[in-house]
Design a protein around this motif. Structure first.
Motif, PDB file in Angstrom:
ATOM      1  N   ALA A  38      24.364  49.839  60.686  1.00 55.51           N
ATOM      2  CA  ALA A  38      25.352  50.019  59.632  1.00 55.51           C
ATOM      3  C   ALA A  38      26.273  48.808  59.585  1.00 55.51           C
ATOM      4  O   ALA A  38      26.408  48.084  60.577  1.00 55.51           O
ATOM      5  CB  ALA A  38      26.150  51.287  59.885  1.00 55.51           C
ATOM      6  N   PRO A  39      26.924  48.581  58.455  1.00 56.88           N
ATOM      7  CA  PRO A  39      27.831  47.435  58.337  1.00 56.88           C
ATOM      8  C   PRO A  39      28.897  47.451  59.429  1.00 56.88           C
ATOM      9  O   PRO A  39      29.577  48.458  59.627  1.00 56.88           O
ATOM     10  CB  PRO A  39      28.445  47.636  56.944  1.00 56.88           C
ATOM     11  N   LYS A  41      28.512  47.484  62.594  1.00 60.90           N
ATOM     12  CA  LYS A  41      28.152  48.221  63.811  1.00 60.90           C
ATOM     13  C   LYS A  41      26.900  47.645  64.443  1.00 60.90           C
ATOM     14  O   LYS A  41      26.194  46.843  63.848  1.00 60.90           O
ATOM     15  CB  LYS A  41      27.940  49.703  63.478  1.00 60.90           C
ATOM     16  N   GLY A  42      26.639  48.072  65.644  1.00 65.30           N
ATOM     17  CA  GLY A  42      25.446  47.635  66.345  1.00 65.30           C
ATOM     18  C   GLY A  42      24.217  48.408  65.905  1.00 65.30           C
ATOM     19  O   GLY A  42      24.310  49.421  65.209  1.00 65.30           O
ATOM     20  N   ARG A  43      23.068  47.929  66.288  1.00 67.77           N
ATOM     21  CA  ARG A  43      21.811  48.588  65.951  1.00 67.77           C
ATOM     22  C   ARG A  43      21.670  49.856  66.780  1.00 67.77           C
ATOM     23  O   ARG A  43      21.918  49.834  67.990  1.00 67.77           O
ATOM     24  CB  ARG A  43      20.640  47.647  66.208  1.00 67.77           C
ATOM     25  N   GLU A  44      21.260  50.947  66.143  1.00 69.43           N
ATOM     26  CA  GLU A  44      21.093  52.203  66.855  1.00 69.43           C
ATOM     27  C   GLU A  44      19.707  52.784  66.622  1.00 69.43           C
ATOM     28  O   GLU A  44      19.098  52.598  65.576  1.00 69.43           O
ATOM     29  CB  GLU A  44      22.150  53.237  66.429  1.00 69.43           C
ATOM     30  N   PHE A  45      19.246  53.501  67.607  1.00 67.12           N
ATOM     31  CA  PHE A  45      17.968  54.176  67.545  1.00 67.12           C
ATOM     32  C   PHE A  45      18.032  55.336  66.556  1.00 67.12           C
ATOM     33  O   PHE A  45      19.035  56.063  66.487  1.00 67.12           O
ATOM     34  CB  PHE A  45      17.599  54.697  68.929  1.00 67.12           C
ATOM     35  N   LEU A  84      20.366  62.974  52.550  1.00 67.54           N
ATOM     36  CA  LEU A  84      21.054  61.757  52.990  1.00 67.54           C
ATOM     37  C   LEU A  84      22.555  61.858  52.841  1.00 67.54           C
ATOM     38  O   LEU A  84      23.074  62.507  51.900  1.00 67.54           O
ATOM     39  CB  LEU A  84      20.508  60.557  52.218  1.00 67.54           C
ATOM     40  N   ARG A  85      23.241  61.226  53.772  1.00 63.75           N
ATOM     41  CA  ARG A  85      24.699  61.234  53.832  1.00 63.75           C
ATOM     42  C   ARG A  85      25.222  59.804  53.755  1.00 63.75           C
ATOM     43  O   ARG A  85      24.479  58.857  54.078  1.00 63.75           O
ATOM     44  CB  ARG A  85      25.152  61.864  55.145  1.00 63.75           C
ATOM     45  N   PRO A  86      26.478  59.630  53.386  1.00 64.16           N
ATOM     46  CA  PRO A  86      27.035  58.262  53.352  1.00 64.16           C
ATOM     47  C   PRO A  86      26.913  57.547  54.695  1.00 64.16           C
ATOM     48  O   PRO A  86      26.698  56.327  54.723  1.00 64.16           O
ATOM     49  CB  PRO A  86      28.497  58.508  52.977  1.00 64.16           C
ATOM     50  N   GLU A  87      27.014  58.279  55.785  1.00 64.19           N
ATOM     51  CA  GLU A  87      26.914  57.663  57.114  1.00 64.19           C
ATOM     52  C   GLU A  87      25.500  57.206  57.462  1.00 64.19           C
ATOM     53  O   GLU A  87      25.295  56.567  58.488  1.00 64.19           O
ATOM     54  CB  GLU A  87      27.435  58.609  58.205  1.00 64.19           C
ATOM     55  N   ASP A  88      24.529  57.526  56.621  1.00 64.89           N
ATOM     56  CA  ASP A  88      23.168  57.020  56.812  1.00 64.89           C
ATOM     57  C   ASP A  88      23.003  55.622  56.214  1.00 64.89           C
ATOM     58  O   ASP A  88      21.947  54.997  56.393  1.00 64.89           O
ATOM     59  CB  ASP A  88      22.142  57.953  56.173  1.00 64.89           C
ATOM     60  N   THR A  89      24.016  55.142  55.517  1.00 65.64           N
ATOM     61  CA  THR A  89      23.959  53.803  54.936  1.00 65.64           C
ATOM     62  C   THR A  89      23.812  52.755  56.030  1.00 65.64           C
ATOM     63  O   THR A  89      24.606  52.708  56.961  1.00 65.64           O
ATOM     64  CB  THR A  89      25.233  53.521  54.117  1.00 65.64           C
ATOM     65  N   ALA A  90      22.759  51.949  55.924  1.00 66.82           N
ATOM     66  CA  ALA A  90      22.459  50.958  56.957  1.00 66.82           C
ATOM     67  C   ALA A  90      21.232  50.162  56.539  1.00 66.82           C
ATOM     68  O   ALA A  90      20.541  50.514  55.585  1.00 66.82           O
ATOM     69  CB  ALA A  90      22.182  51.650  58.297  1.00 66.82           C
ATOM     70  N   GLY A 113      13.630  44.647  58.137  1.00 74.19           N
ATOM     71  CA  GLY A 113      14.664  45.566  57.697  1.00 74.19           C
ATOM     72  C   GLY A 113      14.610  45.864  56.218  1.00 74.19           C
ATOM     73  O   GLY A 113      14.239  45.009  55.409  1.00 74.19           O
ATOM     74  N   THR A 114      15.015  47.075  55.870  1.00 71.58           N
ATOM     75  CA  THR A 114      15.123  47.488  54.475  1.00 71.58           C
ATOM     76  C   THR A 114      16.433  48.247  54.326  1.00 71.58           C
ATOM     77  O   THR A 114      16.786  49.066  55.165  1.00 71.58           O
ATOM     78  CB  THR A 114      13.915  48.338  54.037  1.00 71.58           C
ATOM     79  N   GLU A 115      17.181  47.943  53.281  1.00 65.49           N
ATOM     80  CA  GLU A 115      18.540  48.443  53.148  1.00 65.49           C
ATOM     81  C   GLU A 115      18.576  49.784  52.433  1.00 65.49           C
ATOM     82  O   GLU A 115      17.963  49.961  51.381  1.00 65.49           O
ATOM     83  CB  GLU A 115      19.406  47.431  52.402  1.00 65.49           C
ATOM     84  N   VAL A 116      19.323  50.694  53.026  1.00 63.70           N
ATOM     85  CA  VAL A 116      19.534  52.023  52.446  1.00 63.70           C
ATOM     86  C   VAL A 116      21.027  52.201  52.192  1.00 63.70           C
ATOM     87  O   VAL A 116      21.829  52.022  53.104  1.00 63.70           O
ATOM     88  CB  VAL A 116      19.021  53.127  53.389  1.00 63.70           C
ATOM     89  N   THR A 117      21.360  52.559  50.968  1.00 65.08           N
ATOM     90  CA  THR A 117      22.752  52.809  50.611  1.00 65.08           C
ATOM     91  C   THR A 117      22.857  54.198  50.011  1.00 65.08           C
ATOM     92  O   THR A 117      22.170  54.510  49.039  1.00 65.08           O
ATOM     93  CB  THR A 117      23.267  51.776  49.602  1.00 65.08           C
ATOM     94  N   VAL A 118      23.721  55.008  50.611  1.00 69.12           N
ATOM     95  CA  VAL A 118      23.925  56.373  50.138  1.00 69.12           C
ATOM     96  C   VAL A 118      25.313  56.441  49.514  1.00 69.12           C
ATOM     97  O   VAL A 118      26.315  56.235  50.204  1.00 69.12           O
ATOM     98  CB  VAL A 118      23.788  57.393  51.277  1.00 69.12           C
TER      99      VAL A 118
END
Length: 120
Positions: A38-39, A41-45, A84-90, A113-118
């Motif tokens: 996410a913008p 933030k670090g990469r998460e599993f 999907l939720r706004p917090e899934d944006t990444a 990478g592929t960008e997802v925006t909720v």
């Protein structure tokens, strides 16, 4: 190499299906995973799947909403994302782990990478 696609802009509650095509080597005996960043933030599993597709594992925040799957004949792994939720944006990344067993780390091969925006 791993090539991810399927990202885009979606409204809250919507769905997207990400795909990741592997080429250049035989990934069919590798565990595959999806990660996100996410913008700011670090990469998460996010999710992982065993080479045989019989075992999967998800981070708690996506359980019941996301489904990882793979088609070894097509060298492709998928991430179906529902509710999907706004917090899934990444930016979502697919990755391959040189082991048939799942884990949340130890991935040596990464897609672009592929960008997802909720949007809410």
């Amino acid at each position: 190499q791993l090539q991810a696609s399927g990202g885009g802009l979606v409204q809250v509650g919507g769905s997207l299906r990400l795909s990741c095509v592997a080429s250049g080597r035989a990934f069919r005996n590798y565990a595959m995973g999806w990660f996100r960043q996410a913008p700011g933030k670090g990469r998460e599993f996010v999710a992982t799947i065993r080479w045989s597709s019989d075992v999967t594992y998800y981070t708690n925040s996506v359980k019941g909403r996301f489904t990882i799957s793979r088609d070894n004949a097509k060298n492709t792994v998928y991430l179906q994302m529902n509710s999907l939720r706004p917090e899934d944006t990444a930016v979502y990344y697919c990755a391959a782990r040189p082991s048939p067993f799942i884990a949340t780390s130890g991935y040596d091969y990464w897609g672009q990478g592929t960008e997802v925006t909720v949007s809410s």
